[in-house]
Design a protein around this motif. Structure first.
Motif, mmCIF file in Angstrom:
data_model
loop_
_atom_site.group_PDB
_atom_site.id
_atom_site.type_symbol
_atom_site.label_atom_id
_atom_site.label_comp_id
_atom_site.label_asym_id
_atom_site.label_seq_id
_atom_site.Cartn_x
_atom_site.Cartn_y
_atom_site.Cartn_z
ATOM 1 N N ILE A 32 6.326 1.409 16.033
ATOM 2 C CA ILE A 32 7.033 0.165 15.631
ATOM 3 C C ILE A 32 5.819 -0.735 15.472
ATOM 4 O O ILE A 32 5.842 -1.782 14.611
ATOM 5 C CB ILE A 32 8.190 -0.269 16.448
ATOM 6 N N LEU A 40 3.766 -1.319 12.462
ATOM 7 C CA LEU A 40 4.539 -1.769 11.363
ATOM 8 C C LEU A 40 4.283 -3.420 11.197
ATOM 9 O O LEU A 40 4.429 -4.053 10.403
ATOM 10 C CB LEU A 40 6.068 -1.716 11.585
ATOM 11 N N THR A 72 5.600 -4.160 4.716
ATOM 12 C CA THR A 72 6.617 -3.377 3.986
ATOM 13 C C THR A 72 8.090 -3.918 4.687
ATOM 14 O O THR A 72 9.120 -3.110 4.450
ATOM 15 C CB THR A 72 6.722 -1.814 4.713
ATOM 16 N N GLY A 73 7.814 -5.213 5.008
ATOM 17 C CA GLY A 73 9.216 -5.822 5.757
ATOM 18 C C GLY A 73 10.272 -6.082 4.399
ATOM 19 O O GLY A 73 9.870 -6.107 3.141
ATOM 20 N N ASP A 74 11.500 -6.244 4.908
ATOM 21 C CA ASP A 74 12.695 -6.406 3.706
ATOM 22 C C ASP A 74 13.357 -7.627 4.063
ATOM 23 O O ASP A 74 14.049 -8.233 3.287
ATOM 24 C CB ASP A 74 13.709 -5.177 3.920
ATOM 25 N N VAL A 90 9.220 -9.655 7.634
ATOM 26 C CA VAL A 90 9.725 -8.753 8.805
ATOM 27 C C VAL A 90 10.565 -7.734 8.417
ATOM 28 O O VAL A 90 11.189 -7.602 7.385
ATOM 29 C CB VAL A 90 10.200 -9.648 9.830
ATOM 30 N N HIS A 91 11.070 -6.653 9.299
ATOM 31 C CA HIS A 91 11.553 -5.664 8.992
ATOM 32 C C HIS A 91 13.090 -5.966 9.651
ATOM 33 O O HIS A 91 13.195 -6.134 11.073
ATOM 34 C CB HIS A 91 11.088 -4.089 9.795
ATOM 35 N N ILE A 101 14.552 -4.095 12.755
ATOM 36 C CA ILE A 101 13.886 -4.156 13.945
ATOM 37 C C ILE A 101 14.222 -5.504 14.951
ATOM 38 O O ILE A 101 14.451 -5.544 15.830
ATOM 39 C CB ILE A 101 12.218 -3.983 13.743
ATOM 40 N N SER A 158 18.380 -11.662 2.954
ATOM 41 C CA SER A 158 17.017 -11.168 2.948
ATOM 42 C C SER A 158 16.095 -12.365 3.207
ATOM 43 O O SER A 158 14.611 -12.311 3.247
ATOM 44 C CB SER A 158 16.735 -10.487 1.577
ATOM 45 N N ARG A 214 7.133 -12.673 16.949
ATOM 46 C CA ARG A 214 7.309 -11.489 16.077
ATOM 47 C C ARG A 214 6.240 -10.354 16.802
ATOM 48 O O ARG A 214 6.525 -9.018 16.647
ATOM 49 C CB ARG A 214 6.170 -11.955 14.765
ATOM 50 N N TYR A 243 7.780 -6.319 17.889
ATOM 51 C CA TYR A 243 7.344 -5.129 17.506
ATOM 52 C C TYR A 243 6.432 -4.583 18.480
ATOM 53 O O TYR A 243 6.533 -2.962 18.429
ATOM 54 C CB TYR A 243 6.389 -5.746 16.354
#
Length: 181
Positions: free
Chosen positions: A11, A14, A19-21, A39-40, A43, A66, A82, A86
């Motif tokens: 994790i 990442l 690649t976050g959404d 960020v994801h 997560i 989003s 953050r 992670y």
């Protein structure tokens, strides 16, 4: 091989991937520095009940947001949060610990909050004890408030002479005087 450590390491990778959404925009109020972070969502939702509520609603497991705007936290403090989300580690310093403490309280990141309080407690001194006592009262941090009370109790003659003592809210001073030890 410890699966927990492997998962945390994976994790953590990442953190530096794009690649976050969910886009989190921070800063802008109270002189906080601005920044935007990708960020994801899942997560962050897993790490914080507040982020879960911000991201997901009802029975749907699809993120409802989003984009999140957090104007009252600065970019430097959010970067520490953050990093913690992670990696389960945070780089705390004298410059960021109070802001991170307040944000971790706001987002329900209890382990990070405890780390911040330990960091602050280890740096209590006659110059900062009053401001930390007031902060602990404002943000309802009884453990930190008690540590400040104990510190003041062991150095009362020196600490009570401080100009800062005159700026402490009356109820906080009453709480200090009413203590039994």
């Amino acid at each position: 091989m410890d699966h927990r450590n492997v998962m945390i390491a994976n994790i953590g990778k990442l953190l530096h991937e794009d690649t976050g959404d969910v886009t989190v925009t921070v800063g802008g109020e109270n002189g906080n520095t601005q920044g935007t972070f990708l960020v994801h969502g899942v997560i962050f939702a897993a790490a914080s009940p507040v982020f879960y509520k911000l991201l997901f609603s009802g029975k749907s497991h699809e993120p409802r947001n989003s984009k999140i705007v957090l104007p009252d936290i600065g970019a430097e403090s959010f970067e520490v949060i953050r990093q913690y989300v992670y990696t389960a580690q945070a780089t705390l310093s004298a410059d960021n610990v109070v802001d991170v403490l307040v944000a971790s309280r706001q987002f329900g990141l209890d382990a990070l909050l405890e780390s911040c309080m330990e960091h602050v407690s280890s740096s209590l001194d006659t110059d900062n004890v009053w401001s930390l006592l007031v902060m602990s009262d404002i943000y309802d941090l009884p453990a930190l408030k008690e540590r400040c009370f104990r510190f003041i109790g062991t150095r009362a003659s020196m600490v009570l002479k401080s100009e800062q003592a005159l700026e402490v809210p009356l109820q906080v001073m009453v709480d200090l005087v009413r203590r039994e030890d």
